[in-house]
Design a protein around this motif. Structure first.
Motif, short mmCIF file in Angstrom:
data_model
loop_
_atom_site.label_atom_id
_atom_site.label_comp_id
_atom_site.label_asym_id
_atom_site.label_seq_id
_atom_site.Cartn_x
_atom_site.Cartn_y
_atom_site.Cartn_z
N ARG A 23 14.46 27.79 -70.55
CA ARG A 23 15.39 27.20 -71.53
C ARG A 23 16.83 27.61 -71.25
O ARG A 23 17.74 26.79 -71.33
N THR A 24 17.07 28.86 -70.87
CA THR A 24 18.44 29.34 -70.70
C THR A 24 19.12 28.71 -69.49
O THR A 24 20.29 28.35 -69.55
N SER A 25 18.37 28.57 -68.41
CA SER A 25 18.98 28.04 -67.18
C SER A 25 18.80 26.54 -67.03
O SER A 25 19.38 25.92 -66.13
N GLY A 26 17.96 25.94 -67.89
CA GLY A 26 17.77 24.49 -67.84
C GLY A 26 16.92 24.04 -66.66
O GLY A 26 16.94 22.87 -66.29
N VAL A 27 16.15 24.94 -66.09
CA VAL A 27 15.31 24.61 -64.92
C VAL A 27 13.86 24.52 -65.38
O VAL A 27 13.41 25.30 -66.21
N GLU A 56 9.75 41.75 -68.15
CA GLU A 56 9.38 41.28 -69.48
C GLU A 56 10.32 40.16 -69.93
O GLU A 56 11.54 40.30 -69.88
N THR A 57 9.73 39.07 -70.36
CA THR A 57 10.52 37.87 -70.68
C THR A 57 10.08 37.32 -72.04
O THR A 57 8.88 37.28 -72.35
N ARG A 58 11.07 36.87 -72.81
CA ARG A 58 10.78 36.35 -74.14
C ARG A 58 10.13 34.97 -74.06
O ARG A 58 10.58 34.11 -73.30
N ILE A 59 9.08 34.78 -74.85
CA ILE A 59 8.37 33.49 -74.90
C ILE A 59 8.94 32.67 -76.06
O ILE A 59 8.98 33.15 -77.19
N LEU A 60 9.37 31.46 -75.77
CA LEU A 60 9.92 30.61 -76.82
C LEU A 60 8.89 29.61 -77.33
O LEU A 60 8.93 29.19 -78.48
N ALA A 61 7.95 29.19 -76.48
CA ALA A 61 6.88 28.28 -76.91
C ALA A 61 5.77 28.33 -75.86
O ALA A 61 5.99 28.69 -74.70
N LEU A 102 4.74 26.47 -70.70
CA LEU A 102 5.39 27.57 -71.40
C LEU A 102 6.89 27.29 -71.47
O LEU A 102 7.44 26.69 -70.54
N VAL A 103 7.50 27.75 -72.53
CA VAL A 103 8.97 27.73 -72.59
C VAL A 103 9.44 29.18 -72.67
O VAL A 103 9.02 29.92 -73.58
N LEU A 104 10.24 29.59 -71.70
CA LEU A 104 10.65 31.00 -71.62
C LEU A 104 12.16 31.13 -71.71
O LEU A 104 12.91 30.21 -71.37
N ASP A 105 12.59 32.32 -72.14
CA ASP A 105 14.01 32.64 -72.22
C ASP A 105 14.47 33.14 -70.85
O ASP A 105 14.69 34.32 -70.65
#
Ligand code: FES
Length: 314
Positions: free
Chosen positions: A234-238, A272-277, A310-313
């Motif tokens: 989500r953050t990088s749009g990739v 460790e990466t935040r999961i958005l969905a 998955l949607v990740l931060d």
């Protein structure tokens, strides 16, 4: 520390001290004398040393905000980090650190049983100091190759708690049933050490009462049934396609994204990466059952996706 609050600092090596055969303690301070980011017992730092990033547990006193102290073993199996510390790092030099990060936190309990093998004493020393300070009863058993190889024995004895040292050349292996004798249901067991010790403790202690930290990922059989999935960063749009033989971390790196990583085995927490969905398939050796259930974060070096996407931060 959450996955997104990461401190990176260049710190000065203030002092290095022989603590035992092959074990150096390294004290790091801010070059301008500023206080260092707070930490809690069980936390580790990532050290950028010898062209690699390695994790070392903090073993000092969290109340002393002016210095980080690490205990570092010159391990024969060292992949370069510990060797560099022992042979090249010296007082006056600067070293880049990230963290502190804690996946082995001391949770509240009526009493503690601490079991440490070898250099696994480093996080346990900070925990015992905390328990002593808080007036919580504890029993600590430290096993090592020989008395001369076992670090921090004097400090442990000075704490005043129930401490048993078990040099293997004099007494053999730790008497685990003895160390765990009378374990109450409201006690927690903390164990850090080599895999055989962790395995034995895992077999002896109910899962809900046990907290462990690993030096290395245990051998796991490859499942062979992995399938491809999509990850929206989500953050990088990739958007990444993660194939059956690739990790999310590799796919992100291949796409040119900058992601923290170190062990790539699911034991250090760097990635460790935040999961958005989406629903993760956790395969790390760090997150507790409770943390897995909330699915707020995941280790993208090993964990995969239990849904299609998955949607990740990232
Ligand atoms: S890189 Fe160490 S847990 Fe992922």
């Amino acid at each position: 520390m959450s996955a997104t609050e990461e401190h990176e600092l260049d710190l000065l090596v203030h002092r290095m001290t022989w603590e035992a055969e092959g074990v150096l303690s390294v004290e790091l301070v801010h070059p301008d004398g500023k206080p260092l980011p707070a930490w809690t017992p069980g936390a580790h730092l990532d050290l950028h040393v010898g062209g690699t990033i390695r994790q070392y547990s903090l073993c000092g006193d969290p109340a002393d905000t002016g210095v980080y102290r690490l205990g570092i073993l010159d391990a024969p199996s060292s992949r370069g980090g510990s060797r560099f510390v022992h042979t090249k790092l010296r007082p006056g030099r600067t070293v880049r650190v990230a963290g502190p990060r804690n996946h082995f936190a001391l949770e509240p309990a009526a009493s503690y049983v601490f079991v440490a093998g070898g250099i696994g004493i480093t996080p346990i020393l900070a925990m015992a100091r905390q328990a002593q300070h808080d007036g919580i009863p504890y029993r600590l058993t430290h096993g090592g190759r020989s008395r001369a190889s076992m670090a921090f024995g004097g400090e442990l004895a000075a704490l005043g708690g129930e401490v048993t040292l078990v040099p293997q050349d004099e007494q053999g292996h730790i008497d685990l049933p003895g160390a765990l004798e009378g374990l109450r249901p409201d006690a927690l067991v903390y164990c850090c050490g080599p895999e055989p010790l962790l395995k034995a403790v895992e077999e002896a202690v109910p899962e809900g009462q046990l907290r462990i930290e690993r030096f290395a990922a245990p051998a796991v059989e490859r499942r062979g049934d992995d399938s491809a999935f999509q990850v929206e960063c989500r953050t990088s749009g990739v958007t990444l396609t993660v194939g059956p033989d690739t990790s999310i971390l590799q796919a992100a790196e291949n796409a040119g994204l900058s992601v923290n990583s170190s062990c790539r085995d699911g034991i250090c927490g760097s990635c460790e990466t935040r999961i958005l969905a989406g629903t993760p398939d956790h395969r790390d050796f760090l997150l507790s059952e409770a943390e897995r259930a909330t699915s707020e974060t995941m280790m993208i070096c090993v964990s995969r996706c239990a849904s299609d996407r998955l949607v990740l931060d990232l």
